[in-house]
Scaffold this motif. Structure first.
Motif, PDB file in Angstrom:
ATOM      1  N   GLN B 273       0.837  -1.193   0.000  1.00 54.64           N
ATOM      2  CA  GLN B 273       0.000   0.000   0.000  1.00 54.64           C
ATOM      3  C   GLN B 273       0.880   1.255   0.000  1.00 54.64           C
ATOM      4  O   GLN B 273       1.694   1.439   0.884  1.00 54.64           O
ATOM      5  CB  GLN B 273      -0.922  -0.025   1.227  1.00 54.64           C
ATOM      6  CG  GLN B 273      -1.833   1.164   1.372  1.00 54.64           C
ATOM      7  CD  GLN B 273      -2.716   1.425   0.168  1.00 54.64           C
ATOM      8  OE1 GLN B 273      -2.344   2.163  -0.745  1.00 54.64           O
ATOM      9  NE2 GLN B 273      -3.876   0.804   0.134  1.00 54.64           N
ATOM     10  N   GLY B 274       0.711   2.096  -0.986  1.00 53.98           N
ATOM     11  CA  GLY B 274       1.495   3.325  -1.076  1.00 53.98           C
ATOM     12  C   GLY B 274       0.780   4.517  -0.454  1.00 53.98           C
ATOM     13  O   GLY B 274       1.389   5.548  -0.194  1.00 53.98           O
ATOM     14  N   VAL B 275      -0.504   4.370  -0.228  1.00 53.32           N
ATOM     15  CA  VAL B 275      -1.285   5.460   0.381  1.00 53.32           C
ATOM     16  C   VAL B 275      -2.098   4.834   1.509  1.00 53.32           C
ATOM     17  O   VAL B 275      -3.199   4.336   1.287  1.00 53.32           O
ATOM     18  CB  VAL B 275      -2.220   6.131  -0.650  1.00 53.32           C
ATOM     19  CG1 VAL B 275      -2.884   7.359  -0.032  1.00 53.32           C
ATOM     20  CG2 VAL B 275      -1.455   6.515  -1.908  1.00 53.32           C
ATOM     21  N   VAL B 276      -1.489   4.825   2.711  1.00 52.84           N
ATOM     22  CA  VAL B 276      -2.143   4.104   3.807  1.00 52.84           C
ATOM     23  C   VAL B 276      -3.524   4.669   4.144  1.00 52.84           C
ATOM     24  O   VAL B 276      -4.395   3.933   4.596  1.00 52.84           O
ATOM     25  CB  VAL B 276      -1.252   4.072   5.077  1.00 52.84           C
ATOM     26  CG1 VAL B 276      -0.029   3.202   4.842  1.00 52.84           C
ATOM     27  CG2 VAL B 276      -0.843   5.456   5.500  1.00 52.84           C
ATOM     28  N   MET B 277      -3.731   5.953   3.880  1.00 55.77           N
ATOM     29  CA  MET B 277      -5.033   6.543   4.184  1.00 55.77           C
ATOM     30  C   MET B 277      -6.138   5.930   3.328  1.00 55.77           C
ATOM     31  O   MET B 277      -7.295   5.913   3.731  1.00 55.77           O
ATOM     32  CB  MET B 277      -4.990   8.065   3.996  1.00 55.77           C
ATOM     33  CG  MET B 277      -4.093   8.792   4.978  1.00 55.77           C
ATOM     34  SD  MET B 277      -4.423   8.398   6.700  1.00 55.77           S
ATOM     35  CE  MET B 277      -6.057   9.097   6.899  1.00 55.77           C
ATOM     36  N   ASP B 279      -6.664   2.824   2.665  1.00 59.33           N
ATOM     37  CA  ASP B 279      -7.221   1.685   3.395  1.00 59.33           C
ATOM     38  C   ASP B 279      -8.239   2.156   4.429  1.00 59.33           C
ATOM     39  O   ASP B 279      -9.263   1.521   4.642  1.00 59.33           O
ATOM     40  CB  ASP B 279      -6.108   0.928   4.129  1.00 59.33           C
ATOM     41  CG  ASP B 279      -5.327   0.016   3.195  1.00 59.33           C
ATOM     42  OD1 ASP B 279      -5.839  -0.287   2.102  1.00 59.33           O
ATOM     43  OD2 ASP B 279      -4.212  -0.396   3.571  1.00 59.33           O
ATOM     44  N   LEU B 280      -7.907   3.271   5.086  1.00 58.84           N
ATOM     45  CA  LEU B 280      -8.805   3.769   6.122  1.00 58.84           C
ATOM     46  C   LEU B 280     -10.089   4.329   5.519  1.00 58.84           C
ATOM     47  O   LEU B 280     -11.184   4.037   5.979  1.00 58.84           O
ATOM     48  CB  LEU B 280      -8.098   4.831   6.971  1.00 58.84           C
ATOM     49  CG  LEU B 280      -7.044   4.253   7.914  1.00 58.84           C
ATOM     50  CD1 LEU B 280      -6.131   5.332   8.449  1.00 58.84           C
ATOM     51  CD2 LEU B 280      -7.726   3.550   9.083  1.00 58.84           C
ATOM     52  N   TRP B 281      -9.945   5.129   4.465  1.00 58.97           N
ATOM     53  CA  TRP B 281     -11.159   5.693   3.858  1.00 58.97           C
ATOM     54  C   TRP B 281     -12.046   4.594   3.307  1.00 58.97           C
ATOM     55  O   TRP B 281     -13.259   4.595   3.528  1.00 58.97           O
ATOM     56  CB  TRP B 281     -10.789   6.686   2.743  1.00 58.97           C
ATOM     57  CG  TRP B 281     -10.113   7.910   3.244  1.00 58.97           C
ATOM     58  CD1 TRP B 281     -10.408   8.603   4.385  1.00 58.97           C
ATOM     59  CD2 TRP B 281      -9.006   8.607   2.635  1.00 58.97           C
ATOM     60  NE1 TRP B 281      -9.550   9.669   4.522  1.00 58.97           N
ATOM     61  CE2 TRP B 281      -8.697   9.704   3.459  1.00 58.97           C
ATOM     62  CE3 TRP B 281      -8.258   8.407   1.478  1.00 58.97           C
ATOM     63  CZ2 TRP B 281      -7.665  10.597   3.162  1.00 58.97           C
ATOM     64  CZ3 TRP B 281      -7.244   9.301   1.173  1.00 58.97           C
ATOM     65  CH2 TRP B 281      -6.947  10.379   2.014  1.00 58.97           C
TER      66      TRP B 281
END
Lengths: 295, 295
Positions: B273-277, B279-281
């Protein structure tokens, strides 16, 4: 019938501290650690502060790229054994290059709990995700009961990768990808000992207030008597909002995976500590040492 | 130094002349083929190489029945997490930011699987299983699997009969056979088999239809952008003309080329994952009070 998990009230769970010289790792350091938990044993691994990752020295006119700092951990967990890996966050400084790999072979009947978190760097110095490269990989492998004795570890036909949690942060725009958060992390839980904690996270996630919903509770509504749990949740939600904590939790492929992010390390620590203490099993099964990292 | 500089200049010159020569040749070919020898005879068709790729046009059509319109890839949740407040950046600006993040995320986490499945179609089942272990967010998993299975059905019912025999075609028919056998589709955590993730299935289908790897990867990313832009229109972030402007823009082309280039050499073991946010969104999409999309 004796419980497969011996009570920990008589024998305290050993606490293993991962220490680094000067509290951090410099460019080119490579730590490789292999641990085996015998049947029916328990271990807590923690740190005494964040693991600082220093930047490589600035050497003029070098053509080769500086070496990456590495930490590799391989753990084998035998049946009825349990590992609680709960360190402080990794703190990569500006310009640092870091890669960590944590591989867990969990035999059926074994239990694993991992917390893995990363901060933006030295906030006081204005560092915000200013490292050169950060890579992290956590893998949980399912090994059949007694698989180690049969020599099945390493046999990809017998073992199965349950989850791979991998993060790759490279490039110039990492700060922009973080949406103002200063720390993010993952909690992975597997096995009977962490079943209750897994359910707790998933149920609390389901109980989070809906986003974009309206609060219809008017003055006319009778004030309900809150249970202890509800009171705790209300206070926790207030803190989550204040500290900009965002999180998710789900069951996936035989594990529980929790992802979280917060504006600052202390906010995340507070949140994690509150969750673990309210549920209680980590303190009960691993002793206070298991909660040191959220103190 | 001078000789090697001369050499590269000469090489460049040769490349330029060759390109010019082939251009002039194709012009001649066009003229000679479009100059009728007899005035009443219809012009013979232009050479095949000058026509667009038929299967590529088919697969890049947004009317392809994959159900991609049902997913916003986290956009809906992202917007709910960033409500319109005075002083907040404009919705259109926030949209561009999100589009850039979601393309980065797809390229770091999923593109390596596309490339690997295209390069070695016989590994399709293993790659599908490995990608499933890496997809820790159930909402993202649903989206990937729904589109992958729809494409597989499309292959079975419509596309496969036109494609000649190839490794990829064999891999696809084996895959879809295995999906139909009992027990292989169980989503039970302890009995994981095939899922049918979008990227590897897409790779095998494009490979079997003779689409080049670069076209396959570019179209995969561009289709993702189209689905997110289309979601933005339906979420009232922008109108249909603005949407086409975004899709036509050099900014988007540059973005897609950029993430392709940055991740082209990445192996599947290094995907993450290059944009961990994201996953959260995406994970918190389930918490939205009202939803238009399934992700």
């Amino acid at each position: 019938m004796p419980s497969p998990f011996p009570s920990t009230t008589s024998i305290p769970v050993p606490l293993l501290f991962l220490l680094t010289y000067g509290g951090g790792l410099v460019s080119g350091d490579h730590i490789s650690l292999s641990i085996r938990l015998d049947p029916s044993t328990r271990l807590t691994i923690t740190t005494q502060g964040s693991t600082k990752i220093f930047r490589p020295p600035v050497t003029p006119s070098t053509t080769t790229s500086p070496p990456t700092t590495r930490q590799d951990l391989t753990v084998h967990i035998c049946p009825h054994a349990a590992l609680w890996l709960a360190p402080d966050p990794v703190q990569p400084f500006a310009g640092s290059l870091y890669a960590q790999t944590q591989i867990f072979h969990v035999e059926r009947g074994g239990s694993l709990g991992v917390v893995d978190w990363v901060s933006e760097g030295r906030k006081a110095r204005g560092e915000q995700w200013a490292f050169e490269k950060w890579r992290g990989r956590n893998e949980v492998w399912d090994v059949p009961f007694g698989g180690e004795e049969k020599g099945e570890v390493g046999n990809k036909k017998k073992m199965r990768m349950l989850v791979r949690d991998a993060v790759v942060l490279e490039g110039r725009d990492i700060g922009e990808r973080m949406d103002g958060k200063g720390v993010f992390g993952t909690v992975i839980l597997r096995g009977r000992l962490f079943e209750g904690l897994g359910w707790f996270f998933v149920e609390e996630f389901g109980a989070l207030p809906r986003i974009g919903g309206r609060d219809w509770g008017g003055a006319g509504e009778r004030v309900k008597e809150l249970t202890d749990r509800e009171r705790w949740r209300k206070e926790r939600l207030r803190r989550e909002k204040e500290d900009g904590v965002l999180w998710t939790a789900c069951f996936v492929r035989g594990c529980t995976v929790v992802k979280f992010a917060a504006e600052e390390v202390e906010g995340a620590r507070q949140w994690l500590g509150s969750m673990l203490r309210e549920e209680g099993s980590v303190g009960r099964e691993f002793g206070e040492g298991g909660l040191m990292f959220v103190r | 130094m001078t000789s090697s500089a001369d050499e590269s200049t000469l090489k460049d010159e040769i490349a330029r002349l060759e390109a010019e020569l082939s251009l002039v040749r194709s012009q001649l070919q066009l003229i000679s083929s479009s100059t009728p020898s007899e005035p009443d005879e219809p012009a013979p068709p232009p050479p095949k190489t000058l026509l667009p790729s038929h299967p590529l046009l088919l697969l890049s059509d947004s009317a392809l029945p994959l159900g991609s319109f049902a997913f916003s890839s986290g956009l809906e949740s992202y917007l709910a997490h960033h409500p319109n407040t005075p002083g907040n950046t404009l919705a259109a600006e926030r949209f561009h930011h999100f589009l850039s993040l979601t393309l980065t995320s797809l390229a770091t986490s999923t593109l390596p699987y596309l490339i690997a499945a295209y390069t070695k179609p016989p590994n399709l089942q293993d790659l599908d299983a490995e990608l499933d272990a890496c997809t820790l967010c159930p909402v993202a998993r649903r989206a990937s699997v729904a589109q992958g299975r729809a494409l597989l059905t499309l292959w079975d019912r419509a596309l496969g009969s036109e494609a000649g025999p190839s490794e990829a075609a064999t891999a696809l028919s084996n895959f879809s056979q295995a999906m139909k056998t009992p027990n292989s589709r169980l989503d039970d955590a302890e009995n994981i088999a095939l899922s049918g993730h979008f990227a590897p299935v897409w790779a095998a289908v494009t490979c079997a239809l003779g689409i080049s790897l670069h076209s396959s990867a570019y179209t995969f990313l561009f289709s993702h952008a189209k689905a997110v832009v289309s979601a933005a229109v339906r979420a009232s972030v922008m109108g249909p003309y603005k949407a086409q402007e975004v899709l036509a823009s050099g900014w988007l082309r540059g973005k897609i080329e950029g993430v392709m280039g940055a991740n082209w050499e990445r192996k599947v073991e290094e995907a993450g994952q290059g944009v961990v946010m994201c996953d959260l969104w995406i994970g918190r999409h389930e918490l939205l009070y009202s939803r238009i999309f399934n992700s």
